[in-house]
Design a protein around this motif. Structure first.
Motif, PDB file in Angstrom:
ATOM      1  N   ASN A  38       0.848  -1.187   0.000  1.00 12.89           N
ATOM      2  CA  ASN A  38       0.000   0.000   0.000  1.00 12.89           C
ATOM      3  C   ASN A  38       0.881   1.233   0.000  1.00 12.89           C
ATOM      4  O   ASN A  38       1.928   1.251   0.642  1.00 12.89           O
ATOM      5  CB  ASN A  38      -0.898   0.035   1.228  1.00 12.89           C
ATOM      6  CG  ASN A  38      -1.876  -1.116   1.270  1.00 12.89           C
ATOM      7  OD1 ASN A  38      -1.948  -1.810   2.255  1.00 12.89           O
ATOM      8  ND2 ASN A  38      -2.629  -1.326   0.202  1.00 12.89           N
ATOM      9  N   GLY A  39       0.439   2.263  -0.713  1.00 14.02           N
ATOM     10  CA  GLY A  39       1.228   3.476  -0.798  1.00 14.02           C
ATOM     11  C   GLY A  39       0.380   4.726  -0.816  1.00 14.02           C
ATOM     12  O   GLY A  39      -0.834   4.686  -1.046  1.00 14.02           O
ATOM     13  N   VAL A  40       1.039   5.832  -0.566  1.00 12.34           N
ATOM     14  CA  VAL A  40       0.428   7.158  -0.681  1.00 12.34           C
ATOM     15  C   VAL A  40       1.392   8.021  -1.487  1.00 12.34           C
ATOM     16  O   VAL A  40       2.608   7.802  -1.461  1.00 12.34           O
ATOM     17  CB  VAL A  40       0.164   7.802   0.699  1.00 12.34           C
ATOM     18  CG1 VAL A  40      -0.899   7.035   1.466  1.00 12.34           C
ATOM     19  CG2 VAL A  40       1.433   7.915   1.513  1.00 12.34           C
ATOM     20  N   GLY A  41       0.839   8.986  -2.200  1.00 12.92           N
ATOM     21  CA  GLY A  41       1.724   9.827  -2.985  1.00 12.92           C
ATOM     22  C   GLY A  41       1.009  10.842  -3.838  1.00 12.92           C
ATOM     23  O   GLY A  41      -0.184  11.114  -3.648  1.00 12.92           O
ATOM     24  N   HIS A  59      -6.180   6.045  -2.366  1.00 14.73           N
ATOM     25  CA  HIS A  59      -5.793   4.678  -2.017  1.00 14.73           C
ATOM     26  C   HIS A  59      -4.936   4.129  -3.155  1.00 14.73           C
ATOM     27  O   HIS A  59      -5.234   4.361  -4.318  1.00 14.73           O
ATOM     28  CB  HIS A  59      -7.027   3.797  -1.834  1.00 14.73           C
ATOM     29  CG  HIS A  59      -6.697   2.387  -1.475  1.00 14.73           C
ATOM     30  ND1 HIS A  59      -6.354   2.015  -0.205  1.00 14.73           N
ATOM     31  CD2 HIS A  59      -6.612   1.268  -2.226  1.00 14.73           C
ATOM     32  CE1 HIS A  59      -6.098   0.714  -0.186  1.00 14.73           C
ATOM     33  NE2 HIS A  59      -6.239   0.247  -1.406  1.00 14.73           N
ATOM     34  N   MET A  60      -3.882   3.399  -2.825  1.00 16.36           N
ATOM     35  CA  MET A  60      -3.026   2.795  -3.845  1.00 16.36           C
ATOM     36  C   MET A  60      -2.620   1.416  -3.368  1.00 16.36           C
ATOM     37  O   MET A  60      -2.092   1.259  -2.267  1.00 16.36           O
ATOM     38  CB  MET A  60      -1.782   3.664  -4.078  1.00 16.36           C
ATOM     39  CG  MET A  60      -1.051   3.380  -5.345  1.00 16.36           C
ATOM     40  SD  MET A  60      -2.004   3.934  -6.764  1.00 16.36           S
ATOM     41  CE  MET A  60      -1.314   2.868  -7.999  1.00 16.36           C
ATOM     42  N   ASP A  61      -2.901   0.411  -4.187  1.00 16.55           N
ATOM     43  CA  ASP A  61      -2.607  -0.991  -3.909  1.00 16.55           C
ATOM     44  C   ASP A  61      -1.691  -1.538  -4.988  1.00 16.55           C
ATOM     45  O   ASP A  61      -1.829  -1.175  -6.154  1.00 16.55           O
ATOM     46  CB  ASP A  61      -3.896  -1.824  -4.001  1.00 16.55           C
ATOM     47  CG  ASP A  61      -4.379  -2.346  -2.679  1.00 16.55           C
ATOM     48  OD1 ASP A  61      -3.607  -2.371  -1.728  1.00 16.55           O
ATOM     49  OD2 ASP A  61      -5.563  -2.720  -2.620  1.00 16.55           O
ATOM     50  N   LEU A  81      -7.097   8.432  -7.271  1.00 17.86           N
ATOM     51  CA  LEU A  81      -6.466   9.713  -6.963  1.00 17.86           C
ATOM     52  C   LEU A  81      -7.518  10.816  -6.995  1.00 17.86           C
ATOM     53  O   LEU A  81      -8.504  10.726  -7.737  1.00 17.86           O
ATOM     54  CB  LEU A  81      -5.370  10.040  -7.979  1.00 17.86           C
ATOM     55  CG  LEU A  81      -4.201   9.070  -7.977  1.00 17.86           C
ATOM     56  CD1 LEU A  81      -4.315   8.134  -9.166  1.00 17.86           C
ATOM     57  CD2 LEU A  81      -2.907   9.818  -8.019  1.00 17.86           C
ATOM     58  N   ARG A  82      -7.302  11.858  -6.196  1.00 19.41           N
ATOM     59  CA  ARG A  82      -8.178  13.028  -6.209  1.00 19.41           C
ATOM     60  C   ARG A  82      -7.361  14.207  -6.699  1.00 19.41           C
ATOM     61  O   ARG A  82      -6.273  14.479  -6.169  1.00 19.41           O
ATOM     62  CB  ARG A  82      -8.742  13.319  -4.824  1.00 19.41           C
ATOM     63  CG  ARG A  82      -9.759  14.471  -4.829  1.00 19.41           C
ATOM     64  CD  ARG A  82     -10.385  14.623  -3.476  1.00 19.41           C
ATOM     65  NE  ARG A  82      -9.340  14.902  -2.513  1.00 19.41           N
ATOM     66  CZ  ARG A  82      -9.242  16.024  -1.810  1.00 19.41           C
ATOM     67  NH1 ARG A  82     -10.140  16.964  -1.915  1.00 19.41           N
ATOM     68  NH2 ARG A  82      -8.252  16.196  -0.962  1.00 19.41           N
TER      69      ARG A  82
END
Length: 191
Positions: A38-41, A59-61, A81-82
């Motif tokens: 899982n990541g954020v960015g 959310h990133m999977d 992504l927003r």
């Protein structure tokens, strides 16, 4: 050299991720591993690329598989992504990540390991979007990305992964008689 019929790449976006979790999901019969990260960015357009995009992950999977102990990682990333103007985008990435000793050292969180250099890894990923409104044009494109990996610098991070996206554009059309070099080599069985 004849360039007709071959795709070209245009620099498009930079995707910076901090991987904050890595869940081992099991071993494969080949001796490999299956896991989820899982990541954020952030995803930001390079100057001049349209549509301009400035987005943050919701959310990133990444479900990844390493088929054998020294085989490459197969990436299967998806996320939401927003944008800074409150639109939501779906992002999907697939490809290979070379499992070099340098990558293994980063993933093992060895001390004094440096980030990989741009172009060091013989690897690529492809990316597509699901979008609407001012970003609908992204759904009609395919992007390829170069990868750079950096080691963790704190206890809340597994690693950092940066992608440089390039948009794939069709190359110029071939004119009658202008593709002789490629046709000659193809017909001779050399390609």
């Amino acid at each position: 050299m004849v360039k007709c019929g071959f795709n070209t790449l245009v620099p498009a976006m930079v995707f910076k991720l901090r991987i904050w979790s890595l869940y081992p999901m099991g071993e494969l019969p080949t001796g490999g591993l299956w896991s989820n990260g899982n990541g954020v960015g952030t995803l930001v357009s390079v100057p001049g690329f349209e549509p301009f995009l400035n987005a943050t992950t919701v959310h990133m999977d990444d479900f990844n598989v390493r088929g054998s102990a020294d085989g490459p990682y197969t990436l299967n990333a998806q996320g939401i992504l927003r944008t800074d103007d409150n639109h939501y985008l779906g992002l999907y990435g697939k490809g290979l990540l070379a499992n070099t000793p340098h990558v293994q050292a980063i993933m093992a969180n060895e001390t004094d390991v440096q980030p990989t250099r741009w172009g060091e890894l013989d690897t690529f990923t492809t990316w597509t979007f699901q979008a609407s409104g001012p970003y609908a044009e992204l759904t009609k494109s395919t992007f390829v990305a170069n990868i750079r990996i950096a080691p963790s610098d704190n206890s809340d991070t597994i690693s950092y992964i940066d992608y440089r996206f390039s948009k794939v554009l069709p190359g110029p059309a071939c004119e009658e008689g202008k593709d002789d070099v490629i046709e000659t080599v193809w017909n001779a069985g050399e390609l």
